[in-house]
Design an enzyme around this catalytic site. Structure first.
Site, PDB file in Angstrom:
ATOM      1  CG  ASP A  59      -1.789   1.161   1.405  1.00  0.00           C
ATOM      2  OD1 ASP A  59      -2.073   1.837   0.396  1.00  0.00           O
ATOM      3  OD2 ASP A  59      -2.204   1.434   2.544  1.00  0.00           O
ATOM      4  CE  LYS A  61      -3.408   5.217   0.831  1.00  0.00           C
ATOM      5  NZ  LYS A  61      -2.636   4.453   1.840  1.00  0.00           N
ATOM      6  CG  ASP A  64       5.930  11.367  -9.737  1.00  0.00           C
ATOM      7  OD1 ASP A  64       6.038  12.212 -10.658  1.00  0.00           O
ATOM      8  OD2 ASP A  64       6.684  11.339  -8.751  1.00  0.00           O
ATOM      9  CG  ASN A  67       8.771   7.580 -18.231  1.00  0.00           C
ATOM     10  OD1 ASN A  67       8.582   6.513 -18.804  1.00  0.00           O
ATOM     11  ND2 ASN A  67       9.984   8.082 -18.027  1.00  0.00           N
ATOM     12  CB  THR A  68       7.859   8.902 -12.356  1.00  0.00           C
ATOM     13  OG1 THR A  68       8.680   9.904 -12.956  1.00  0.00           O
ATOM     14  CG2 THR A  68       8.391   8.575 -10.974  1.00  0.00           C
ATOM     15  N   GLY A 210      -7.059  -3.169  10.846  1.00  0.00           N
ATOM     16  CA  GLY A 210      -5.811  -2.933  11.569  1.00  0.00           C
ATOM     17  C   GLY A 210      -5.945  -3.170  13.051  1.00  0.00           C
ATOM     18  NE  ARG A 211      -6.099   2.169  14.827  1.00  0.00           N
ATOM     19  CZ  ARG A 211      -6.394   3.459  14.725  1.00  0.00           C
ATOM     20  NH1 ARG A 211      -6.031   4.291  15.668  1.00  0.00           N
ATOM     21  NH2 ARG A 211      -7.064   3.913  13.691  1.00  0.00           N
TER      22      ARG A 211
END
Length: 232
Positions: A59, A61, A64, A67-68, A210-211
């Site tokens: 994860d 995310k 940009d 190409n990057t 999660g928690r």
């Protein structure tokens, strides 16, 4: 496609991550590795968790220029993760480039999903700070439609939006939903939350928890309860 529970391993070190994963002796849960752990430990943490037999949602995310993102996804494809993501706000061209970079020479690739709007972004902030004048639900559906048009597999969205995304993009379009809590548990800092059972009813394909699992007195028991309620 079967439903699954993904545990968010939001730990700051490999040591704490493995101390947690070592508790699971008879099952290998699907785990999410986010920015905190990845930036602390680097690609080696992904390889080690994969070696232990876990599926991995990386994860990070990405967001940009096309190409990057394409080149970055080509690097991530070599880590053999099962799922990764980017921001749908990067445009259809960026998402298409990501898909191209992520696809290996043999045609295989991880599941690729896009974040529509972060769950911390309210409609008011979206309109006043980002100057997106649509209603937030309309923006989320449009971003999901763009994601589908780019050829991606699905989106990350809150459980409350999974139904409308499915309606707009089809039942095969994957929804990965955080913000899941047990009915008798603490809500924490999440505002838009639902239970595993409700997420199943709404149509989520994967829930990220999660928690309620990582901070439970008995994480394995909490995980199995989550699977029972969501997968059945």
């Amino acid at each position: 496609m079967g439903k699954d529970v993904i545990i968010a391993c939001d730990f700051e070190s490999a040591q704490k991550t493995f101390e947690f994963l070592d508790k699971f002796t008879d099952v290998k849960p699907f785990v999410k590795i986010g920015m905190e752990l990845f930036y602390a430990e680097g690609p080696s943490i992904v390889r080690e968790i994969k070696k232990r037999g876990h599926k991995i949602f990386l994860d990070l995310k990405l967001h940009d220029i096309p190409n990057t993102v394409k080149k970055s996804m080509a690097v991530l494809s070599g880590l053999d993760v099962d799922m990764t993501n980017l921001h749908a706000a990067g445009t259809i061209d960026m998402m298409k480039a990501a898909l191209e970079g992520l696809t290996r020479p043999d045609g295989t690739r991880p599941i690729l999903i896009a974040v529509t709007q972060l769950t911390s972004t309210s409609e008011e902030r979206m309109q006043n700070e980002l100057l997106i004048n649509a209603a937030i639900n309309d923006a989320i559906v449009k971003y999901a439609q763009n994601t589908k048009a780019a050829g991606l597999d699905g989106v990350v969205c809150s459980p409350l939006e999974a139904g409308m995304v499915k309606s707009a993009c089809g039942c095969d379009f994957i929804t990965v939903t955080p913000g899941v809590r047990f009915a008798d548990g603490e809500v924490g800092d999440q505002v838009r939350v639902t239970t595993p059972a409700k997420a199943k009813e709404i149509g989520s394909d994967y829930i990220v928890v999660g928690r309620p699992i990582t901070q439970a007195d008995d994480p394995v028991k909490a995980y199995k309860r989550c699977v029972d309620e969501f997968v059945g």
